[in-house]
Design a protein around this motif. Structure first.
Motif, short mmCIF file in Angstrom:
data_model
loop_
_atom_site.label_atom_id
_atom_site.label_comp_id
_atom_site.label_asym_id
_atom_site.label_seq_id
_atom_site.Cartn_x
_atom_site.Cartn_y
_atom_site.Cartn_z
N SER A 13 134.93 -69.20 21.15
CA SER A 13 134.91 -70.45 20.39
C SER A 13 134.94 -70.16 18.89
N ASN A 14 134.18 -69.16 18.45
CA ASN A 14 134.21 -68.79 17.03
C ASN A 14 135.60 -68.32 16.62
N GLU A 17 137.72 -71.29 16.11
CA GLU A 17 137.45 -71.96 14.83
C GLU A 17 138.12 -71.21 13.68
N CYS A 76 127.87 -69.91 13.54
CA CYS A 76 126.59 -70.31 14.13
C CYS A 76 125.39 -69.92 13.28
N TRP A 97 132.19 -75.31 9.65
CA TRP A 97 133.58 -74.90 9.91
C TRP A 97 134.59 -75.84 9.24
N PRO A 128 139.63 -74.65 22.02
CA PRO A 128 138.27 -75.21 22.11
C PRO A 128 138.37 -76.68 22.51
N ARG A 131 132.91 -79.38 21.13
CA ARG A 131 131.82 -78.67 20.44
C ARG A 131 130.49 -79.12 21.00
N THR A 146 125.58 -76.06 16.72
CA THR A 146 126.65 -76.82 17.36
C THR A 146 126.28 -78.25 17.70
N GLY A 176 134.40 -73.34 24.72
CA GLY A 176 133.41 -74.31 24.31
C GLY A 176 132.03 -73.71 24.51
N GLN A 177 131.01 -74.32 23.93
CA GLN A 177 129.65 -73.84 24.16
C GLN A 177 129.28 -74.00 25.63
#
Length: 416
Positions: A13-14, A17, A76, A97, A128, A131, A146, A176-177
């Motif tokens: 996910s990072n 972004e 994060c 972000w 992604p 979030r 998040t 995704g988380q």
């Protein structure tokens, strides 16, 4: 025009972004620098999943501050612990972000949304889908960064996936988380619908689903496994972090599932899919974990025998409820981690050993060491083909290979 340098740490996910940030910068006419020392601005996209990572982020931030003209910190750790950088004396802008492109461009150009062009990393597209999450785990600091789940409409994500395929993506990684709770904020569980819609896109590509907590998957596992069974484009792979084999520990962790729900999901996939990969995570040494609790985790791992296992020693994260619990000694955590990691290697090696002699259709995902390529089969297991140039294989190609040997966590194969 600005020259930028981006460094990304942590999960997929990072990385997604960062790709969005870079796309916005490029759309604004800015260009990547050869390194931080040549950049007008350096962007550090941080992770903070464990204490060791936090220390590494602070160290790298100090190094980048000395190497570049201006530093922006996001990700994060920036969102959950932004004060840590200030207290460490790091001279940087700590931003969300979404704020990074405009700050990096100094207002010179309008920020173009990442929807305008697909985001690609070689032949891999990172998508992604949302979030945030719906969990409130007592040990997790990422939730402070998040927030709660925010799910864009299915059609928006399908449009992005289609753009990635049209731009040449051969593998789409849905991230995704917690992908399992996609759509919960709108009152519906939409992951099965989204996967079906993406697999309906014309083209020859594969789709991998990122981490989905058991609490979000349980209740839709029948519908979800049907999606896997009818879509050849979908890797038969699911990342389902159980974290502990003890219900008492799971309750103290404030996980939204118990062991029986995790096992129920695994059994559902076992019944419908002949060949698939279960990936799971265990946290070793949670403050309330007893010897009996640890034995339950060991027993569960040996019972379900995941083909991919992540073992993490518990570390206290500031601001979380678990940080106030009396911790276990480092020696005890180390012993339990060593025992579980040893068993893990035996289980994973056995899964790859069983592949030897089989013929698999694979997607070449990326270049490997020397003249080799890294491939993924239908269950997302890693297969290495050596002397790739002799076989004319490069990222984006599909091929049939015969598995000849393995090296515990990956296999070797030759084209048929």
């Amino acid at each position: 025009m600005a020259r930028y340098h981006i460094e990304t740490y942590g999960c997929t996910s990072n990385r997604g972004e960062s790709r969005h940030i870079e796309q916005a910068l490029r759309d604004g006419g800015h260009h990547p620098a050869d390194g931080p020392e040549d950049a007008d601005v350096a962007i550090l996209n941080t992770c903070t999943v464990v204490e060791k990572t936090e220390r590494n982020m602070l160290t790298r931030a100090k190094e980048l501050e000395a190497e570049t003209a201006d530093l922006i910190i996001t990700g994060c750790m920036a969102l959950a612990q932004g004060d840590e950088f200030r207290e460490a004396g790091v001279d940087a802008d700590v931003l969300h972000w979404d704020e990074v492109p405009q700050a990096a461009m100094n207002g010179e150009c309008p920020t173009v949304t990442p929807d305008t062009d697909p985001v690609l990393d070689g032949t891999v597209g990172i998508l992604p889908i949302a979030r945030g999450c719906m969990s409130n785990c007592s040990y997790c600091i990422t939730k402070f960064a998040t927030g709660r789940i925010d799910s864009p409409p299915v059609e928006d994500n399908v449009r992005k996936a289609r753009a990635l395929v049209h731009a040449g993506a051969k593998e789409i990684r849905i991230t995704g988380q917690d992908t399992g709770v996609y759509g919960w904020d709108t009152g519906d569980r939409k992951l099965p619908e989204l996967l079906d819609r993406i697999c309906d896109i014309e083209g020859d590509f594969r789709v991998r689903v990122g981490m989905a907590n058991p609490g979000g998957i349980h209740g839709i596992q029948e519908e979800l496994v049907d999606v896997f069974a009818r879509n050849d484009k979908l890797y038969n792979f699911i990342h389902l972090p159980v974290q502990s084999g003890s219900d008492d520990v799971l309750e103290d962790m404030r996980r939204q599932h118990r062991v029986d729900k995790f096992v129920d999901i695994v059994e559902t996939f076992d019944e419908r899919l002949d060949y698939w990969t279960l990936s799971t995570d265990f946290i070793v040494g949670f403050p309330t974990e007893t010897d009996e609790d640890h034995a339950m985790s060991m027993a569960l791992m040996k019972e379900v025998r995941p083909e991919k296992i992540n073992v993490t020693r518990f570390s206290k994260r500031p601001g979380t409820d678990a940080a106030d619990m009396k911790g276990l000694g480092g020696t005890l955590k180390k012993e339990r981690s060593k025992e579980m990691s040893s068993a893990k290697m035996d289980i994973v090696a056995d899964a790859y050993e069983q592949m030897v002699g089989s013929v698999q259709e694979v997607l070449v995902v990326e270049e490997g060491t020397g003249d080799s390529v890294k491939c993924r089969d239908s269950a997302y297991r890693q297969i290495i083909v050596q002397n790739a140039s002799e076989h004319g294989l490069e990222p984006g190609d599909f091929a049939e290979v015969e598995v000849t040997s393995h090296q515990t966590v990956y296999a070797f194969a030759t084209p048929v």
